[in-house]
Design a protein around this motif. Structure first.
Motif, PDB file in Angstrom:
ATOM      1  N   GLU A  35      -4.465  60.424 -18.453  1.00 33.59           N
ATOM      2  CA  GLU A  35      -3.068  59.663 -18.041  1.00 33.59           C
ATOM      3  C   GLU A  35      -3.340  59.119 -16.719  1.00 33.59           C
ATOM      4  O   GLU A  35      -3.330  57.866 -16.247  1.00 33.59           O
ATOM      5  CB  GLU A  35      -2.037  60.297 -18.216  1.00 33.59           C
ATOM      6  N   GLU A  36      -3.985  59.792 -15.704  1.00 29.68           N
ATOM      7  CA  GLU A  36      -4.027  59.620 -14.248  1.00 29.68           C
ATOM      8  C   GLU A  36      -4.999  58.603 -14.058  1.00 29.68           C
ATOM      9  O   GLU A  36      -4.792  57.396 -13.495  1.00 29.68           O
ATOM     10  CB  GLU A  36      -4.203  60.721 -13.567  1.00 29.68           C
ATOM     11  N   GLN A  37      -6.335  58.837 -14.687  1.00 29.94           N
ATOM     12  CA  GLN A  37      -7.373  57.973 -14.485  1.00 29.94           C
ATOM     13  C   GLN A  37      -7.059  56.625 -15.211  1.00 29.94           C
ATOM     14  O   GLN A  37      -7.372  55.519 -14.688  1.00 29.94           O
ATOM     15  CB  GLN A  37      -8.752  58.554 -14.997  1.00 29.94           C
ATOM     16  N   ARG A  39      -4.152  55.103 -15.803  1.00 34.61           N
ATOM     17  CA  ARG A  39      -3.225  54.330 -14.935  1.00 34.61           C
ATOM     18  C   ARG A  39      -3.791  53.683 -13.876  1.00 34.61           C
ATOM     19  O   ARG A  39      -3.659  52.569 -13.398  1.00 34.61           O
ATOM     20  CB  ARG A  39      -2.030  55.202 -14.324  1.00 34.61           C
ATOM     21  N   ALA A  40      -4.663  54.533 -13.150  1.00 36.68           N
ATOM     22  CA  ALA A  40      -5.395  53.769 -12.106  1.00 36.68           C
ATOM     23  C   ALA A  40      -6.318  52.793 -12.390  1.00 36.68           C
ATOM     24  O   ALA A  40      -6.603  51.963 -11.466  1.00 36.68           O
ATOM     25  CB  ALA A  40      -6.336  55.019 -11.279  1.00 36.68           C
ATOM     26  N   ARG A  67      -0.779  54.038 -22.685  1.00 36.26           N
ATOM     27  CA  ARG A  67      -1.122  54.139 -21.153  1.00 36.26           C
ATOM     28  C   ARG A  67      -1.147  52.914 -20.644  1.00 36.26           C
ATOM     29  O   ARG A  67      -0.676  52.648 -19.437  1.00 36.26           O
ATOM     30  CB  ARG A  67      -2.582  54.724 -21.350  1.00 36.26           C
ATOM     31  N   SER A 289     -12.336  53.415 -15.539  1.00 35.89           N
ATOM     32  CA  SER A 289     -12.110  53.932 -14.343  1.00 35.89           C
ATOM     33  C   SER A 289     -12.107  52.817 -13.358  1.00 35.89           C
ATOM     34  O   SER A 289     -12.547  51.625 -13.443  1.00 35.89           O
ATOM     35  CB  SER A 289     -13.290  54.800 -13.601  1.00 35.89           C
TER      36      SER A 289
END
Length: 319
Positions: A35-37, A39-40, A67, A289
């Motif tokens: 999830e974090e990557q 979103r980034a 996402r 990414s």
């Protein structure tokens, strides 16, 4: 290429940036993203001026949509263009599972190109996205369902467009033969041609692109790296989601050598080549990414001398 320039899709009011972000990779394509990557990645695209985002229920079996939506629903809705796809419903026990998705989910796709099926697909996509509309809907890979897609799915999308619930109607495929026939129905505003107008495969240039140009149908070029080989050609490269044949690796390396002689990275040439055809409106590049997003923007923005394309043709490496 001016990556942040916006251009119209067909005769619709929909506009896209010249470079769009394909979000299959944040669904866990080949390896987990998280999830974090994810979103980034979407946030980085926004920071760099990309305003066209493409998702699908198939991508990560829903993960790409959830996402992407988690980021995009906090952005001004009029400031970006979003496309998703219809033709697959996510269901428990679905039989269209693909091993390329690395993150486990409960639902799997099943094909459904019926009018009710595509309307249901769109509604469920909006729920996953947390948004009230998409701007473009692509009928997704109707290779074995041409008759039903033409008779049911496309008219249903035209009805959604006429009702103002979407901005444009499109079909997305990895082959040109059926895309040509879909364009001839007169119902399309655009096509998403994946992997068929690239440095390794210019098959769309023979008939599809001239036809689209003559009819005012916009072409969105996707799969410009042909699944990876044109990003980094090597013996274990991927081409069209499988291992690349040795002859194609050799050809990609030869193209890379010509690019290097002009001081141009192969990735830059691969991203920008589709835009050399006047029928192509924009290019979609997938990224998993923030680093990949930044690289895509840099490669798309790089100046490429016209002599590079001339040398590739002279060497028999471009049609």
């Amino acid at each position: 290429m001016n990556v942040t320039e916006t251009v119209p899709i067909g005769a619709t009011g929909v506009r896209v940036t010249r470079l769009g972000l394909g979000l299959a990779p944040i669904g866990g394509l080949y390896s987990p993203v998280g999830e974090e990557q994810a979103r980034a990645t979407v946030e980085k695209a926004w920071e760099l001026g990309i305003r066209y985002f493409d998702v699908a229920p198939l991508y990560g079996n829903g993960l790409s949509e959830t996402r992407a939506g988690a980021v995009l629903r906090d952005k001004p809705r009029e400031a970006y263009t979003l496309s998703t796809k219809v033709g697959r419903l996510l269901r428990s026990g679905g039989t269209d599972g693909q091993r390329i998705w690395a993150e486990p989910v409960e639902l799997m796709p099943v094909f459904d190109f019926s009018a009710d099926g595509v309307r249901t697909s769109y509604a469920e996509s909006l729920t996953r996205l947390g948004l009230d509309r998409a701007d473009l809907l692509h009928v997704h890979d109707p290779d074995d369902f041409f008759a039903q897609a033409a008779a049911e799915a496309l008219p249903a999308l035209v009805e959604l467009r006429d009702q103002g619930r979407i901005g444009g109607v499109s079909v997305g495929m990895n082959q040109t033969r059926s895309l040509i026939e879909f364009v001839r129905t007169g119902m399309l505003d655009s096509v998403l041609a994946a992997g068929r107008y690239t440095l390794l495969d210019q098959s769309a240039g023979a008939e599809l692109l001239p036809l689209c140009r003559s009819l005012g149908v916009s072409v969105i070029a996707a799969g410009v790296f042909n699944s990876g080989i044109l990003a980094d050609p090597r013996p274990d490269s991927t081409y069209d989601y499988g291992r690349a044949p040795a002859a194609l690796v050799e050809r990609a390396l030869a193209i890379e050598e010509v690019c290097s002689s002009h001081g141009v990275p192969l990735r830059a040439a691969a991203i920008q080549f589709p835009m050399t055809h006047p029928a192509v409106t924009c290019v979609l590049v997938g990224a998993r990414s923030p680093v990949e997003v930044a690289d895509a923007v840099e490669m798309a923005s790089m100046s490429i001398p016209s002599a590079l394309w001339d040398d590739l043709r002279a060497a028999g490496l471009l049609a």
